[in-house]
Design an enzyme around this catalytic site. Structure first.
Site, PDB file in Angstrom:
ATOM      1  NE  ARG A  69      -2.382  -1.371   3.569  1.00  0.00           N
ATOM      2  CZ  ARG A  69      -1.729  -0.394   4.423  1.00  0.00           C
ATOM      3  NH1 ARG A  69      -1.807   0.859   4.350  1.00  0.00           N
ATOM      4  NH2 ARG A  69      -1.216  -0.863   5.588  1.00  0.00           N
ATOM      5  CE1 TYR A 196       0.564  -6.251  -1.968  1.00  0.00           C
ATOM      6  CE2 TYR A 196      -0.456  -4.187  -1.394  1.00  0.00           C
ATOM      7  CZ  TYR A 196      -0.243  -5.387  -0.969  1.00  0.00           C
ATOM      8  OH  TYR A 196      -0.421  -6.034   0.277  1.00  0.00           O
ATOM      9  N   GLY A 198      -3.773  -4.223  -2.002  1.00  0.00           N
ATOM     10  CA  GLY A 198      -4.536  -3.257  -1.247  1.00  0.00           C
ATOM     11  C   GLY A 198      -4.860  -1.871  -1.855  1.00  0.00           C
ATOM     12  CE  LYS A 205      -7.006  -3.648   5.148  1.00  0.00           C
ATOM     13  NZ  LYS A 205      -5.754  -4.184   5.125  1.00  0.00           N
ATOM     14  CG  HIS A 225      -6.930  -3.045   9.962  1.00  0.00           C
ATOM     15  ND1 HIS A 225      -5.489  -2.458  10.100  1.00  0.00           N
ATOM     16  CD2 HIS A 225      -7.091  -4.259   9.271  1.00  0.00           C
ATOM     17  CE1 HIS A 225      -4.846  -3.333   9.531  1.00  0.00           C
ATOM     18  NE2 HIS A 225      -5.702  -4.135   8.747  1.00  0.00           N
ATOM     19  CB  SER A 247      -0.780  -3.599   7.993  1.00  0.00           C
ATOM     20  OG  SER A 247      -1.651  -2.787   7.484  1.00  0.00           O
ATOM     21  CB  CYS A 249       0.788  -6.290  14.028  1.00  0.00           C
ATOM     22  SG  CYS A 249       1.970  -4.975  13.456  1.00  0.00           S
ATOM     23  CE  LYS A 251      -5.547  -7.001  10.474  1.00  0.00           C
ATOM     24  NZ  LYS A 251      -4.120  -6.462  10.421  1.00  0.00           N
ATOM     25  CG  ASP A 276      -7.156  -7.431   6.750  1.00  0.00           C
ATOM     26  OD1 ASP A 276      -6.448  -6.992   7.551  1.00  0.00           O
ATOM     27  OD2 ASP A 276      -7.678  -6.538   5.624  1.00  0.00           O
ATOM     28  NE  ARG A 370      -0.047  -8.744   2.301  1.00  0.00           N
ATOM     29  CZ  ARG A 370      -0.590  -8.255   3.339  1.00  0.00           C
ATOM     30  NH1 ARG A 370      -1.657  -9.154   3.946  1.00  0.00           N
ATOM     31  NH2 ARG A 370       0.017  -7.321   4.137  1.00  0.00           N
ATOM     32  N   GLY A 497       0.330 -19.777  18.728  1.00  0.00           N
ATOM     33  CA  GLY A 497      -0.752 -20.806  19.338  1.00  0.00           C
ATOM     34  C   GLY A 497      -0.847 -20.334  20.750  1.00  0.00           C
ATOM     35  CG  ASP A 498       2.359 -20.974  23.439  1.00  0.00           C
ATOM     36  OD1 ASP A 498       1.724 -22.121  23.946  1.00  0.00           O
ATOM     37  OD2 ASP A 498       3.542 -21.451  22.968  1.00  0.00           O
TER      38      ASP A 498
HETATM   39  P1  GTP Z   1      -2.261  -7.650   7.397  1.00  0.00           P
HETATM   40  O1  GTP Z   1      -2.907  -8.855   6.452  1.00  0.00           O
HETATM   41  O2  GTP Z   1      -1.417  -6.816   6.787  1.00  0.00           O
HETATM   42  O3  GTP Z   1      -3.490  -6.824   7.995  1.00  0.00           O
HETATM   43  O4  GTP Z   1      -1.536  -8.276   8.538  1.00  0.00           O
HETATM   44  P2  GTP Z   1      -2.062  -9.303  10.022  1.00  0.00           P
HETATM   45  O5  GTP Z   1      -2.274  -8.280  10.993  1.00  0.00           O
HETATM   46  O6  GTP Z   1      -3.047 -10.479   9.328  1.00  0.00           O
HETATM   47  O7  GTP Z   1      -0.833  -9.875  10.056  1.00  0.00           O
HETATM   48  P3  GTP Z   1      -0.174 -11.424  10.199  1.00  0.00           P
HETATM   49  O8  GTP Z   1      -1.080 -12.405  10.965  1.00  0.00           O
HETATM   50  O9  GTP Z   1      -0.114 -12.119   8.631  1.00  0.00           O
HETATM   51  O10 GTP Z   1       1.436 -11.723  10.743  1.00  0.00           O
HETATM   52  C1  GTP Z   1       2.262 -10.914   9.922  1.00  0.00           C
HETATM   53  C2  GTP Z   1       3.737 -11.351  10.594  1.00  0.00           C
HETATM   54  O11 GTP Z   1       3.585 -11.411  11.912  1.00  0.00           O
HETATM   55  C3  GTP Z   1       3.988 -12.781  10.019  1.00  0.00           C
HETATM   56  O12 GTP Z   1       5.115 -13.023   9.566  1.00  0.00           O
HETATM   57  C4  GTP Z   1       3.873 -13.680  11.258  1.00  0.00           C
HETATM   58  O13 GTP Z   1       4.689 -14.885  11.329  1.00  0.00           O
HETATM   59  C5  GTP Z   1       4.086 -12.849  12.409  1.00  0.00           C
HETATM   60  N1  GTP Z   1       3.371 -12.933  13.730  1.00  0.00           N
HETATM   61  C6  GTP Z   1       2.153 -13.035  13.839  1.00  0.00           C
HETATM   62  N2  GTP Z   1       1.662 -13.469  14.949  1.00  0.00           N
HETATM   63  C7  GTP Z   1       2.783 -13.557  15.845  1.00  0.00           C
HETATM   64  C8  GTP Z   1       3.226 -13.724  17.271  1.00  0.00           C
HETATM   65  O14 GTP Z   1       2.370 -14.005  17.836  1.00  0.00           O
HETATM   66  N3  GTP Z   1       4.465 -13.639  17.521  1.00  0.00           N
HETATM   67  C9  GTP Z   1       5.358 -13.350  16.720  1.00  0.00           C
HETATM   68  N4  GTP Z   1       6.590 -13.258  16.994  1.00  0.00           N
HETATM   69  N5  GTP Z   1       5.118 -13.176  15.444  1.00  0.00           N
HETATM   70  C10 GTP Z   1       3.887 -13.175  15.109  1.00  0.00           C
HETATM   71  C1  SPV Z   2      -2.805  -4.642   5.266  1.00  0.00           C
HETATM   72  O1  SPV Z   2      -1.954  -3.921   4.611  1.00  0.00           O
HETATM   73  O2  SPV Z   2      -3.303  -4.231   6.355  1.00  0.00           O
HETATM   74  C2  SPV Z   2      -3.423  -5.648   4.386  1.00  0.00           C
HETATM   75  C3  SPV Z   2      -3.048  -5.860   3.156  1.00  0.00           C
HETATM   76  O3  SPV Z   2      -4.222  -6.504   5.022  1.00  0.00           O
HETATM   77  S1  SPV Z   2      -3.579  -4.649   1.868  1.00  0.00           S
HETATM   78  O4  SPV Z   2      -4.970  -5.526   1.505  1.00  0.00           O
HETATM   79  O5  SPV Z   2      -2.708  -4.384   0.698  1.00  0.00           O
HETATM   80  O6  SPV Z   2      -3.908  -3.790   2.742  1.00  0.00           O
HETATM   81 MN    MN Z   3      -4.859  -5.442   7.112  1.00  0.00          MN
END
Ligand code: GTP
Ligand code: SPV
Ligand code: MN
Length: 587
Positions: A69, A196, A198, A205, A225, A247, A249, A251, A276, A370, A497-498
């Site tokens: 984005r 791309y 987003g 979004k 979000h 993003s 982080c 989810k 998301d 992605r 998972g934890d």
């Molecule tokens: P968007 O699709 O961009 O909105 O992202 P999202 O919030 O769905 O993030 P996603 O779950 O894809 O995680 C992004 C990155 O963070 C990945 O590389 C994961 O492996 C890492 N990650 C997710 N959960 C954890 C966690 O609990 N601990 C750690 N250390 N890393 C994590």
């Molecule tokens: C984000 O960036 O928070 C996403 C991917 O979930 S995108 O659809 O590109 O915004």
């Molecule tokens: Mn997102």
């Protein structure tokens, strides 16, 4: 396919401007989508992957300057700049329309314009909204067909002009002339010079957050979000949690988590409703209900493995589009950092260059590569996924990436304090948006890039939603941080998972079971309240994870003051009051 004059007139106008050779309506049929896949393969726009190992799966790579984005090219064009607020880029609508017209004129000469009618939310649900996206990209059509409900059934239920007009032209992906523009008052989105996700899957979004947040403010609901998950206890009762993290982080990971073994054995399960975006409304019983307006996952590939997120990986085993990951040329499968420790030798990295993955030094997959996977592929998809009434939310969780400052988990004292906790969220930036990575920035409710109006009014809207719910019915609000680091820069918490251990404390709090201790920032778990069965963590580490460093927090308060100052008189008084309380508590 329709006689709706509003649809047809707008289409004529866009056609006259973009001048495509041909117009094709997307009816949602598998035959039509299959023909488009074949066409995209024949032109090289997509690559067909190993159909035995990955049936129905395809690969796409974007231009190297077009991988995330682009927040600095994203605009909210309201009549006055005040309405867009200090956080959003703004331009006067007339000026922007003129600029865009020049870019779109003749942009589809020699190309086909596809008309995609789509629903965000189950077709016909009271939560749902309809959009029509015009695009000259087959990649966009095929992604939208996974991420949303598309086709004739949607077109048939459009009521007059009640649909969001979305125009996308791929043009030549020139980053200097890239625009992602929203006209909330006109219910219109215009995107040009990008391909791309987003920036171009306009239901996501652009519509489901930026335009929808504006509509939600007018109509009394919320577009956030947030992931939505159901947590089933051994008695078979399911409680729902919505969580907003910025993003990349966590989810998708939290939404699909697999509980630690000892909890699985007791009978705990997690069900995914969304990963998301959540649309939330107050239901007839006074509780807050949520739907996931999407039909698929546009998930971050790197870091996804059998160990970290088995359910996401499973979701990508069929009918999935991969973007900017690496290809294993020996068997035409895909690879990314974190999938396993075995990068392919005979590899094409994300830019298209052939390399030996075993000895290659850079990243084989782009950090923001992605997968676009149908939600129904997910082994733990919730039985309530299609429920048009949504699911009742017990807890709202905010969180971000913070090496220091935020403890593993804490609870807000009440809704108003919870809104303040969300409003003061901050997180290290990630590869999901163009720009520097790892810089802490304020990202209220994980919506900094996605609020379609003045952020101060958005805080006000959150406060008003709370006033409409009885305190015993409103979700309880929490804040988590899976990313706290020790002195050596290692994550203190195992995560993935934890994280279930933390969710259990959260739900126990909602039911008035678990104990908490007062702290300057909110309610912290008692040291033994987080179950550490089978976990390799010392009491000292847990203490550190739950600690609140007053000095570091005072610095954060100074930063919060500066941040809020930009909103001037528009900032709700409740936010200022909460900030004073926090400062006094810390003193
Ligand atoms: P968007 O699709 O961009 O909105 O992202 P999202 O919030 O769905 O993030 P996603 O779950 O894809 O995680 C992004 C990155 O963070 C990945 O590389 C994961 O492996 C890492 N990650 C997710 N959960 C954890 C966690 O609990 N601990 C750690 N250390 N890393 C994590
Ligand atoms: C984000 O960036 O928070 C996403 C991917 O979930 S995108 O659809 O590109 O915004
Ligand atoms: Mn997102």
């Amino acid at each position: 396919m329709t006689e709706n004059k509003f649809v047809l007139n707008w289409l004529e106008e866009m056609k006259a401007m973009c001048q495509p050779d041909e117009v094709v309506w997307i009816d949602g049929s598998e035959d039509q989508l299959e023909a488009l896949r074949a066409e995209a393969v024949s032109t090289g726009e997509m690559i067909k992957l190993n159909q035995e190992k990955l049936p129905g799966c395809y690969y796409h790579r974007t231009a190297e300057n077009d991988v995330a984005r682009v927040e600095d090219r994203t605009f909210i064009c309201t009549p006055t700049q005040e309405e867009a607020g200090p956080i959003n880029n703004w331009m006067a609508p007339d000026e922007m329309y003129a600029k865009l017209k020049a870019l779109y004129t003749g942009s589809m000469k020699g190309r086909t314009m596809y008309v995609i009618p789509y629903s965000m939310g189950p077709v016909g649900s009271p939560f749902s909204k309809i959009g029509i996206e015009l695009t000259d990209s087959i990649y966009v059509v095929l992604n939208m067909a996974i991420m949303t409900r598309v086709g004739q059934a949607v077109l048939d239920i459009i009521d007059g002009d009640d649909f969001t007009k979305c125009l996308h032209a791929k043009k030549d992906v020139d980053p200097e002339e890239r625009y992602i523009v929203h006209f909330p008052q006109d219910n219109t989105i215009m995107s040009v010079n990008s391909a791309y996700g987003g920036n171009v899957l306009l239901g996501k979004k652009c519509f489901a957050l930026r335009i929808a947040s504006y509509l939600g403010k007018q109509e009394g609901w919320m577009a956030e979000h947030m992931l939505i998950l159901g947590l089933e206890n051994p008695q078979g009762e399911v409680k729902y949690i919505a969580a907003a993290f910025p993003s990349a982080c966590g989810k998708t990971n939290l939404a699909m988590l697999i509980p630690p073994k000892y909890l699985q054995e007791k009978g705990y399960k997690v069900w995914t409703v969304g990963d998301d975006i959540a649309w939330l409304r107050i239901g007839p019983d006074g509780r807050l209900y949520a739907i996931n307006p999407e039909a698929g996952f546009f998930g971050v590939a790197p870091g996804t493995s059998e160990k970290t997120n088995f359910n996401a990986l499973e979701s990508t085993k069929k009918n999935t589009i991969f973007t900017n990951v690496a290809i294993n040329n020996d068997d035409m499968t895909v690879w990314w950092e974190g999938l396993d420790n075995n990068p392919p030798e005979n590899c094409t990295e994300w830019t298209g260059k052939k390399v030996n993955g075993k000895t290659y030094e850079g990243k084989l997959a782009h950090p923001n590569s992605r997968f676009t996977a149908p939600a129904i592929n997910c082994p733990c998809i919730s039985p309530e996924f299609e429920n048009p009434q949504g699911v009742p939310i017990s807890a709202i969780v905010f969180g971000g990436r913070r090496a220091k400052t935020a403890p593993l988990v804490y609870q807000a004292r009440d809704w108003e304090h919870g809104v303040f906790v969300g409003a003061t969220m901050a997180s290290e930036t990630t590869a999901a948006a163009a720009g520097a990575v790892g810089v802490v920035r304020r990202d209220p409710m994980a919506m900094k890039p996605f609020v379609g109006y003045n952020m101060a009014d958005y805080f006000g809207h959150w406060l008003e939603m709370g006033e409409k719910m009885d305190a015993d019915k409103a979700p309880k609000i929490f804040h988590v941080n899976w990313f706290r680091k020790d002195e050596d820069g290692n994550f203190l918490w195992p995560g993935f998972g934890d994280n279930m251990r933390v969710l259990l404390w959260i739900l126990d709090r909602c039911e008035g079971k678990a104990e908490a201790v007062e702290s300057p920032i909110g309610l912290l778990p008692k040291a033994d309240a987080i179950d550490t069965t089978d976990l390799d963590i010392t009491p000292e580490q847990l203490n550190e994870l739950l600690s609140v460093d007053k000095k570091v927090w005072m610095e954060d308060v100074e930063n919060q003051k500066e941040y809020f100052a930009q909103f001037g008189d528009r900032l709700p008084a409740a936010i200022t009051k909460q900030l004073e309380t926090l400062e006094n508590n810390l003193k």
